[in-house]
Motif scaffolding. Structure first.
Motif, PDB file in Angstrom:
ATOM      1  N   UNK A 140      30.045  21.165 -35.337  1.00 23.34           N
ATOM      2  CA  UNK A 140      29.068  21.131 -36.358  1.00 23.34           C
ATOM      3  C   UNK A 140      28.191  22.725 -36.494  1.00 23.34           C
ATOM      4  N   UNK A 141      27.862  22.829 -37.660  1.00 22.07           N
ATOM      5  CA  UNK A 141      27.039  24.325 -37.708  1.00 22.07           C
ATOM      6  C   UNK A 141      25.844  23.949 -38.110  1.00 22.07           C
ATOM      7  N   UNK A 142      24.910  25.238 -37.697  1.00 21.81           N
ATOM      8  CA  UNK A 142      23.509  24.991 -37.871  1.00 21.81           C
ATOM      9  C   UNK A 142      22.811  26.164 -38.839  1.00 21.81           C
ATOM     10  N   UNK A 143      21.993  25.866 -39.694  1.00 21.13           N
ATOM     11  CA  UNK A 143      21.515  26.938 -40.050  1.00 21.13           C
ATOM     12  C   UNK A 143      20.371  27.547 -39.402  1.00 21.13           C
ATOM     13  N   UNK A 144      20.091  28.798 -39.154  1.00 23.37           N
ATOM     14  CA  UNK A 144      19.186  29.397 -38.447  1.00 23.37           C
ATOM     15  C   UNK A 144      17.873  28.736 -38.375  1.00 23.37           C
ATOM     16  N   UNK A 145      17.234  28.366 -39.418  1.00 22.37           N
ATOM     17  CA  UNK A 145      15.967  27.929 -39.520  1.00 22.37           C
ATOM     18  C   UNK A 145      15.727  26.359 -39.673  1.00 22.37           C
ATOM     19  N   UNK A 146      16.865  25.873 -39.310  1.00 27.00           N
ATOM     20  CA  UNK A 146      17.149  24.094 -39.657  1.00 27.00           C
ATOM     21  C   UNK A 146      17.482  23.620 -38.205  1.00 27.00           C
ATOM     22  N   UNK A 147      16.476  23.475 -37.426  1.00 30.73           N
ATOM     23  CA  UNK A 147      16.833  22.836 -36.084  1.00 30.73           C
ATOM     24  C   UNK A 147      17.612  21.639 -36.292  1.00 30.73           C
ATOM     25  N   UNK A 148      17.003  20.676 -36.744  1.00 29.84           N
ATOM     26  CA  UNK A 148      17.757  19.482 -37.029  1.00 29.84           C
ATOM     27  C   UNK A 148      19.128  19.186 -37.738  1.00 29.84           C
ATOM     28  N   UNK A 149      19.082  19.956 -38.856  1.00 31.99           N
ATOM     29  CA  UNK A 149      20.179  19.551 -39.900  1.00 31.99           C
ATOM     30  C   UNK A 149      21.502  20.326 -39.619  1.00 31.99           C
ATOM     31  N   UNK A 150      22.482  19.567 -39.332  1.00 33.36           N
ATOM     32  CA  UNK A 150      23.745  20.125 -38.939  1.00 33.36           C
ATOM     33  C   UNK A 150      24.589  19.576 -39.875  1.00 33.36           C
ATOM     34  N   UNK A 151      25.748  20.635 -40.256  1.00 36.52           N
ATOM     35  CA  UNK A 151      26.996  20.330 -41.175  1.00 36.52           C
ATOM     36  C   UNK A 151      28.400  20.598 -40.613  1.00 36.52           C
ATOM     37  N   UNK A 152      29.043  19.893 -40.923  1.00 35.27           N
ATOM     38  CA  UNK A 152      30.457  19.975 -40.873  1.00 35.27           C
ATOM     39  C   UNK A 152      31.388  20.095 -42.143  1.00 35.27           C
ATOM     40  N   UNK A 153      31.821  21.071 -42.575  1.00 31.50           N
ATOM     41  CA  UNK A 153      32.234  21.279 -43.768  1.00 31.50           C
ATOM     42  C   UNK A 153      33.859  20.649 -43.864  1.00 31.50           C
ATOM     43  N   UNK A 154      34.509  20.153 -45.114  1.00 30.36           N
ATOM     44  CA  UNK A 154      35.661  19.420 -45.060  1.00 30.36           C
ATOM     45  C   UNK A 154      36.809  20.223 -44.189  1.00 30.36           C
ATOM     46  N   UNK A 155      36.670  21.493 -44.658  1.00 32.08           N
ATOM     47  CA  UNK A 155      37.701  22.243 -43.961  1.00 32.08           C
ATOM     48  C   UNK A 155      37.891  22.077 -42.304  1.00 32.08           C
ATOM     49  N   UNK A 156      36.793  22.001 -41.663  1.00 35.39           N
ATOM     50  CA  UNK A 156      36.520  21.925 -40.430  1.00 35.39           C
ATOM     51  C   UNK A 156      36.876  20.444 -39.953  1.00 35.39           C
ATOM     52  N   UNK A 157      36.666  19.460 -40.766  1.00 35.79           N
ATOM     53  CA  UNK A 157      36.707  18.085 -40.409  1.00 35.79           C
ATOM     54  C   UNK A 157      38.344  17.853 -40.558  1.00 35.79           C
ATOM     55  N   UNK A 158      38.971  18.519 -41.532  1.00 33.76           N
ATOM     56  CA  UNK A 158      40.394  18.529 -41.621  1.00 33.76           C
ATOM     57  C   UNK A 158      41.202  19.007 -40.249  1.00 33.76           C
ATOM     58  N   UNK A 159      40.730  20.224 -40.110  1.00 31.46           N
ATOM     59  CA  UNK A 159      41.200  21.007 -38.843  1.00 31.46           C
ATOM     60  C   UNK A 159      40.999  19.889 -37.540  1.00 31.46           C
ATOM     61  N   UNK A 160      39.658  19.657 -37.275  1.00 25.78           N
ATOM     62  CA  UNK A 160      39.628  18.678 -36.148  1.00 25.78           C
ATOM     63  C   UNK A 160      40.383  17.495 -36.283  1.00 25.78           C
ATOM     64  N   UNK A 161      40.869  16.942 -37.283  1.00 25.81           N
ATOM     65  CA  UNK A 161      41.604  15.848 -37.161  1.00 25.81           C
ATOM     66  C   UNK A 161      43.175  16.028 -37.373  1.00 25.81           C
ATOM     67  N   UNK A 162      43.624  17.373 -37.269  1.00 28.31           N
ATOM     68  CA  UNK A 162      44.819  17.737 -37.538  1.00 28.31           C
ATOM     69  C   UNK A 162      45.301  17.430 -38.869  1.00 28.31           C
ATOM     70  N   UNK A 163      44.694  17.719 -39.847  1.00 25.30           N
ATOM     71  CA  UNK A 163      44.907  17.374 -41.366  1.00 25.30           C
ATOM     72  C   UNK A 163      45.128  18.583 -42.112  1.00 25.30           C
TER      73      UNK A 163
END
Length: 166
Positions: A143-166
């Motif tokens: 998951x990625x974090x914006x510097x000024x967003x301590x709680x809000x984390x994001x995983x883009x679709x491209x990273x999800x696909x890579x994590x799942x081997x798709x």
């Protein structure tokens, strides 16, 4: 064998204790109501030998995110508002923690995000880390974090696909 299934009336919600009163309360009093109203979906991890006992749970919903809430490298790639999936809650029973059940449900959330994306289109998966330990947990999965967003984390679709081997 462990499997994630939609929450239903047969699951023993009252017996679930993850050590966090707010997460326990949501599962015990609100999750089924939200599911019945179509607000969110809660999935429980169970052992097929005891399918009524909840080992862990996660709640997924959709959200709309302002592009400013994204990490800086993603801001120019999207319009002002983007649709996304949100992992609203993830909890593991105290007696089942540190056995990989949270990671199992996180992978399930990622897979469901890809499935919904095929039908409707989503930018990725968001999660709000409620404390520093939760933040570190999600960051280790990419998951990625914006510097000024301590709680809000994001995983883009491209990273999800890579994590799942798709």
């Amino acid at each position: 064998m462990k499997c994630a299934v939609p929450l239903n009336k047969s699951h023993q919600r009252a017996a679930f204790d993850c050590g966090d009163a707010a997460l326990n309360h949501y599962l015990q009093t609100t999750a089924r109501q939200h599911q019945d109203k179509g607000i969110s979906r809660t999935y429980v991890l169970v052992d097929e030998a005891q399918p009524e006992r909840i080992l862990a749970y996660m709640t997924l919903t959709v959200c709309e995110v302002l592009v400013e809430q994204l990490p800086p490298e993603w801001v120019k790639k999207y319009p002002n508002r983007i649709p996304a999936a949100k992992l609203a809650r993830l909890a593991v029973s105290k007696d089942c923690q540190r056995q990989g059940y949270g990671a199992y449900l996180l992978v399930e959330a990622m897979q469901k995000t890809l499935d919904v994306n095929e039908a409707m289109g989503l930018a990725g998966l968001f999660v709000d880390a409620k404390h520093a330990a939760a933040r570190q947990y999600y960051l280790q999965f990419g998951f990625l974090a914006a510097p000024d967003q301590l709680e809000n984390l994001f995983m883009p679709l491209k990273a999800i696909r890579a994590s799942l081997g798709r």
